[in-house]
Structures are given as C-alpha cells and as structure tokens.
Design a protein around this motif. Structure first.
Motif, PDB file in Angstrom:
ATOM      1  N   GLN A  81      56.595  31.566  39.083  1.00 55.52           N
ATOM      2  CA  GLN A  81      57.962  32.102  38.980  1.00 55.52           C
ATOM      3  C   GLN A  81      58.741  31.931  40.289  1.00 55.52           C
ATOM      4  OE1 GLN A  81      55.285  33.789  37.533  1.00 55.52           O
ATOM      5  NE2 GLN A  81      55.984  33.197  35.498  1.00 55.52           N
ATOM      6  N   LYS A  91      59.560  29.591  42.075  1.00 56.54           N
ATOM      7  CA  LYS A  91      59.702  28.135  42.105  1.00 56.54           C
ATOM      8  C   LYS A  91      60.462  27.650  43.343  1.00 56.54           C
ATOM      9  CE  LYS A  91      61.237  24.364  39.111  1.00 56.54           C
ATOM     10  NZ  LYS A  91      61.904  24.024  37.837  1.00 56.54           N
ATOM     11  N   ARG A 141      57.777  39.444  35.209  1.00 54.30           N
ATOM     12  CA  ARG A 141      57.910  38.001  35.438  1.00 54.30           C
ATOM     13  C   ARG A 141      59.373  37.569  35.422  1.00 54.30           C
ATOM     14  NH1 ARG A 141      52.857  34.705  32.765  1.00 54.30           N
ATOM     15  NH2 ARG A 141      51.252  35.816  33.907  1.00 54.30           N
ATOM     16  N   LYS A 142      60.120  38.142  34.477  1.00 51.81           N
ATOM     17  CA  LYS A 142      61.553  37.826  34.396  1.00 51.81           C
ATOM     18  C   LYS A 142      62.284  38.288  35.655  1.00 51.81           C
ATOM     19  CE  LYS A 142      61.900  38.084  29.339  1.00 51.81           C
ATOM     20  NZ  LYS A 142      62.344  38.940  28.208  1.00 51.81           N
ATOM     21  N   LYS A 190      61.473  36.004  38.580  1.00 51.74           N
ATOM     22  CA  LYS A 190      62.194  34.732  38.405  1.00 51.74           C
ATOM     23  C   LYS A 190      63.652  34.884  38.851  1.00 51.74           C
ATOM     24  CE  LYS A 190      62.441  30.981  35.024  1.00 51.74           C
ATOM     25  NZ  LYS A 190      62.173  30.577  33.637  1.00 51.74           N
ATOM     26  N   ASP A 206      63.825  35.134  42.627  1.00 51.97           N
ATOM     27  CA  ASP A 206      63.708  33.793  43.212  1.00 51.97           C
ATOM     28  C   ASP A 206      65.056  33.074  43.140  1.00 51.97           C
ATOM     29  OD1 ASP A 206      61.916  31.573  44.215  1.00 51.97           O
ATOM     30  OD2 ASP A 206      62.684  30.614  42.408  1.00 51.97           O
TER      31      ASP A 206
END
Length: 714
Positions: free
Chosen positions: A74, A76, A683-684, A687, A690
């Motif tokens: 996540q 990235k 996780r969302k 993300k 990030d």
C-alpha cells in the motif's frame, strides 16, 4: 550551473540503524548549516547545504516499521521515491528527542541560551570592536557610498550580475556606477507568488528619498500560479484577473524612472531584483547593513519597530504592503547613514531587544498552551519537563519560525507556528499552502485513535512476524525413506544461512522444512532447486500455502524493485573462513563495486556464508550477477540473485526470528480466512496516507530535504 543538494549515506549492514540523536544531528545541520555549533552529521553527509530550499519532516503518528512492512504494497509511493531507509532505535519520548529537549537538563537562563552565539562579545566586553557592524564598517560615520554592496558582496549574496550565467535575458537599469554620497536613494519592494516557473512578481513598489510613492503596480505573472501566498503577499486570484501589466512593462518603467546615479535600497533586495529579472549596480541591503554574526539577518518587521518605532506587516492586515516595506527599508538606511555605526550599536543593542521580544512571545505561547500540557502530563503520569535550548530556538532567533501542522499537540515550546487540524486532508491542504513559505516544517499525519490501540499493535506484530517466517521457509520433497539428510543440508545451505531444518513426518513420503535467515536464500532455493535431483530424488521446492502467502510472489517482485535494492545483489555459497578483506580482493575485478556487506550473527558475531554487494550502476550489478552465478571461489560454487532485504530489513528480520525461541508452525494448507473489516479499512487508510505523502512530496521545491518518520508507540 546551479548546485544541487545531495545526501550521501551508507545503505548496507550495521550502518542501517540510527538513533534519534543521529537524526537530530542531520536535521540540525540541514536547518542551520555551520551556525549555532551545527556540524555535518557523523553518519551521513549533506552536500551544498547552503542551497537547501527547506527541510520537511513528515511524522506518521504512532506508526512504526511494523506498519511499513505490514502495508508495504500500500505504501507504493513511499517505497519507490525515498532512497535512504533506516531503522530508528526506540526512544522513551520521540517528540522530545526530535525537538532536542532534555528531561535531566538543569534550569538555565533562556535568554543566555538563545543568544550565546550572537551576543557573546557584547555581554562579555564593553569594547564594541567585536560587534559585526563595527567589524564591517568601522566606528566612524561615513557617506552612503561606504554602505553600498561591492561586486564581490553582490555575487556572494546572489544578486543579479551583468554577464553571469544565471542572468541571461535580464534587463539592466543602465545606471552607471558613478555614485556619490549625494546620489538619490530609492526604496524598492516586490510581492511574489509561486508559479510553475518559480517566484514571479505580482506587485512592485518604488518610493523616493522623501518616502513619496512613485510606483505601486500589480503585475500579471507569465506562468500558471501555483500558490498566491495571499497571507504574505496580499494578492488574490480575483485581484490579478483584470491586470494587463506584464513584467516587461515594469522593467521599462523602472528604467525610465531611475536616474543614472540611483542607489536602490531594500531588505534582501536580491530576491526582488531576481524576481524583476533586472540588474542594478548600486544597492544598499538593510538585511546586510544591520549586520549580525554567522550570516543571520534581522527581519524587516523587527528593525522597523526597534529602530524606527513603526509597526509594519501587522497580522490584522491581509498580506504585506510593498509600499510600506519599501519606505521602511529606505528610512532604515537613512537612519544608519545619519547616525553612524557606533551609535547604532551602542544605543540600540538590537540583539538584546530581539531576545527580549522572542522570550515575551515564547512565554505568551507557553501560557496559552499550559492547560493542554498539564492535561497531557496527567495522562502520562509524568512530572513537568525542563526544556533546554535546541535548534528550534536557534531557528526562531534567526527569524525562521518553524511550521507544525497536525492533529496532536506536539509542540509545547511555543516555538512553532502550530495549527491543529481535524483530518489528514485538512493537514495536507494547509501543508500545500504553508510549507513553501517555511524553511523548517513538521507535518504530522495519523491513522486515528481507533487504529493505535496496544492490542491492535500486538496483533499486527504477530501477523508481520508470521508472514516473514513463512517467506523465510520452504518445503522440499518428496525424498526416499532413508535419504541422506547431510547432502540435503549441504545443497540447500549453498543458497544461504539456514536457521532450522526439520523432517516433516505427516506425509506419505518424507519432506523437509527449511527456515532460512535471509529472504534471498529462500527465494534462491525456490528458483534454483525446484525440480532438481537431490539425495537421489527429483524434488519440488515451494513455500507454505497460507492465506497470508497468496500475494508472496507480488511482494517478492516489489521488494526486488525497491529503490533501496537498486544496484544491490546477494551472493551465497561463500566459505565461512573468508574475511571481508578476502572478499574485497576476490570481487575486486567486478566493475563499479561500491560497498560489500558480510552479514554476521548478531549474538555470536560469526560471519554467514553470504554477502551483499552494492554497485554504483544497476547495469554493473546485472553484469556481476551473470559473472558470479556458477563462479567457483576457493573450491566453493557461488549462487547469486538480486537483493530483497538489504540493510535495516535484514537486521530487523534477524531480530524478529530470534525474539521468539519457538520456531513458527507452518500448516501446509490453511483454510482461507476473509480479512476483517477493520483490516480492510486500515489498508484503505494507509493507501490514502501514501497518496497524501505523494501529493506533498510533489509540491516541494527542488533541493528540499524530506524525512518521513515512523516513530512507533514507545
């Protein structure tokens, strides 16, 4: 050619772990350069620090290295852009370490701490000869020509100079240098906004020696405006919509208005002339005229109040008034010329006035924050802390007020422009507006209180430890009933150091379970030994099949592409008797080899049968891979592949493996479990976090040092 800043740091092995004190060294030198006893950090090096545009520290509140690797896919942007990565050793109170405050420091005179580097000569001696103003201009009163900047001084302070490479296309005012002590003075000030091109003029003001306004004009920038900087410039999008005047129009008007012996006066006038793209040979810069030690400068607002008794740049007004600023700079120069250096130093004592002002401001801020601090200390059951001066004090005194944006009240010192927001989105929005205006910024994002409870953290640790253990583990077989365990251990040992090897007896034919110490070894075994004939059997080599391991191949690929592993290869099959010096000699023929790291057991100190090689170029690493595979070194055949976990991750994996004495149990097939709602939601959120970092990072100017911290909960 413009010099660009560069950070150089070791990336492999034991140098991959740093303490909060070492981080503090880096931030202090980046923010202050060689002032205030700051020095190059002991563990890395910043090149061309004077060209740094700013320092931005992003703190991910109560997130740790654990979160980074649990949500590695996540993160990235973070893992692809930030090239240097280090494990930060635990600290009892991370914000305190960051701000440089000490719990055991003795009470001390804050004023003395703040000004020890700047006013030492004045306070310790009645002789004024060591004052920066006297050292620069002498004690006698002189004419204005003595206070104009020389060509060398202009070059040193980034003034546009005729014929210099960075000034192509600049317009000269064509004022010759035949200035006299009776030459006319003109005050100049510009307001700028941030565009795709950089700083562009949006307003220009010029006043004559009597303070009469000769020019006060709005200017339409050539490029697209990125930030109007309304709080400082006073300029809005609506104001510029009807404006037709362009920079070239202003340049022509200034050329016509200024006589041939004109002397321009301004505060940090180099910025104004650079934005105007104009060259003028005769200038007085009030930020340099009222000289200070170690390259520091007084703010115009402070000088106007301390010297002229005038309040300018009031917070009630929207933005600065360039006419007011131009007039203030002009009057400051006139005062200095009329009074002379000795009177300015002896009667004004500017350093003392500044310290008193800063202390009053800090006391006021501390008083405002006191209830919040008491509440926090009650929650933590901690006694009130005594603070000692740190580099934030020094930034404050030099006029560089740090910026702090976040949900948590990190700054208890009153030294920052604090702004507490309710969401990460709000914090990001403020950061995009305010970070370009600050030399030192701390931006704090948080996942929210519901995700940082200790039981969730413990569960996260177990999940990460379990997944890493699975990734380090391979199953091989089937073997014949009475297979030779020694030959199996020898063959698999050529891929890297083995932590444990056991026989699986639950199957019809024997299998072996091998747990390696490094990820590269397990991957090398899967890639090179699957389908091979070992101990008389053609075997299959695979990792455990669990729900957590379904994305293992994706994770391995992303780790291999990680910027930290760029140009780094893993080599296994080395004889344990080989020393680092032996290996340096053996690998000396490899082109562009930069660093060699020989892992060792962190308890026994014994070397492992593998090493990591870092090359200056990626292509050289690829060439080395080709050359090394199948290479025999002192009777031992080498195996090699791209690195997956160099530096800090290797050390962390070792610590995780040895933190629990029991070997992780591996179930060959595990019923697939659906992710809990909270984990999916987390996780969302990661993300999105990030994405916020990506957006902030892309908005930063070139030559900005950006540090992202996962401070953890301890």
């Amino acid at each position: 050619q413009e010099k660009s800043c560069r950070l150089s740091a070791a990336l492999l092995g034991e140098d991959s772990e740093i303490s909060p004190e070492q981080l503090y060294e880096l931030l202090k030198y980046a923010a202050l350069g060689k002032c205030h006893n700051a020095a190059q950090p002991s563990w890395c090096r910043i090149y061309h620090q004077t060209h740094l545009a700013g320092v931005v520290v992003v703190v991910l509140h109560e997130m740790s290295q654990l979160h980074f690797y649990r949500f590695y896919l996540q993160f990235k942007h973070l893992r692809k852009v930030f090239r240097h990565r280090f494990t930060l050793t635990p600290s009892a109170n991370f914000p305190v370490s960051l701000y440089g405050e000490g719990t055991n420091s003795k009470p001390q005179n804050t004023a003395q701490g703040l000004t020890s580097t700047s006013s030492e000569c004045i306070t310790k001696s009645s002789d004024l000869q060591c004052d920066p103003i006297i050292r620069r201009y002498g004690g006698k009163k002189q004419g204005l020509t003595s206070y104009t900047l020389t060509l060398e001084e202009q070059k040193k302070n980034d003034y546009p100079i005729e014929g210099s490479p960075g000034c192509k296309g600049y317009i000269s005012t064509e004022c010759d240098q035949q200035r006299t002590d009776s030459s006319p003075l003109f005050g100049l000030d510009c307001e700028m906004c941030l565009t795709a091109k950089g700083n562009e003029v949006t307003r220009v003001s010029l006043v004559d020696a009597q303070g009469q306004c000769l020019l006060n004009e709005l200017v339409k920038p050539e490029s697209t405006v990125v930030n109007y900087r309304t709080r400082f410039s006073g300029i809005t999008k609506k104001m510029l919509l009807p404006v037709k005047t362009r920079l070239s129009d202003i340049q022509m008007r200034l050329k016509k208005m200024l006589p041939h012996d004109a002397v321009l006066v301004g505060h940090s006038l180099n910025s104004d002339l650079q934005a105007l793209e104009m060259i003028h040979p005769s200038v007085i810069d009030t930020s340099l005229l009222f000289a200070r030690s170690e390259g520091r400068r007084f703010k115009l607002k402070f000088l106007a109040k301390a010297v002229l008794g005038k309040e300018i740049q009031c917070e009630q007004k929207l933005g600065h008034d360039p006419t007011e600023d131009a007039r203030a700079a002009l009057e400051l120069a006139q005062f200095f010329i009329e009074q002379g250096p000795t009177k300015v130093v002896a009667e004004l004592n500017l350093e003392m006035l500044l310290t008193a002002e800063k202390l009053a401001e800090v006391s006021q801020n501390k008083a405002a924050l006191q209830p919040q601090r008491c509440e926090l200390q009650e929650q933590l059951n901690e006694p009130p802390r005594l603070s000692k001066p740190c580099f934030l004090d020094c930034l404050q005194v030099t006029g560089q007020k740090p910026l702090l944006l976040g949900r948590q009240g990190l700054d208890s010192s009153g030294l920052c422009q604090s702004n507490l927001s309710t969401s990460n989105k709000q914090i990001l929005q403020r950061a995009l507006e305010d970070v370009p205006l600050s030399k030192f910024s701390i931006i704090q994002f948080s996942l929210g209180p519901e995700y940082i409870a200790s039981h969730l953290h413990a569960g996260l640790y177990e999940k990460v430890r379990s997944k890493l253990t699975d990734m380090l583990t391979i199953y091989a077989g089937p073997f014949e009933e009475n297979f030779c365990m020694k030959s199996v251990k020898k063959e698999f040992g050529r891929c890297g150091p083995i932590q444990s090897l056991t026989v699986v007896t639950e199957t019809f034919q024997p299998y072996v379970c091998i747990q390696y110490e490094v990820l590269e070894a397990a991957q090398l075994a899967v890639e090179s030994l699957n389908g091979a004939e070992i101990a008389g059997s053609c075997i299959k080599v695979q990792r455990p099949v669990t729900a957590a391991m379904l994305d293992c191949s994706v994770l391995i690929k992303e780790l291999e592409l990680d910027v930290e592993n760029e140009g780094v290869i893993y080599v296994a099959g080395l004889k344990k008797s080989l020393t680092e010096t032996d290996l340096q000699e053996e690998f000396s023929q490899l082109k562009d080899l930069e660093t060699l790291f020989l892992p060792k057991d962190l308890q026994s100190g014994k070397h492992r049968n593998c090493c990591f090689l870092k090359f200056q170029k990626s292509q050289s690493a690829e060439d080395a891979l080709e050359a090394i595979n199948g290479w025999t070194m002192r009777g031992s055949e080498l195996r090699s592949r791209n690195a997956l976990a160099s530096g800090h991750l290797w050390r962390w994996i070792w610590q995780m493996n040895h933190s629990n004495g029991k070997q992780g149990k591996h179930i060959f097939y595990e019923q697939m479990e659906q992710l809990s709602d909270s984990e999916q939601d987390l996780r969302k959120k990661v993300k999105k976090l990030d994405h916020h970092i990506k957006k902030l990072y892309r908005s930063l100017q070139n030559n900005t040092l950006c540090v992202v911290l996962f401070p953890g909960v301890n």
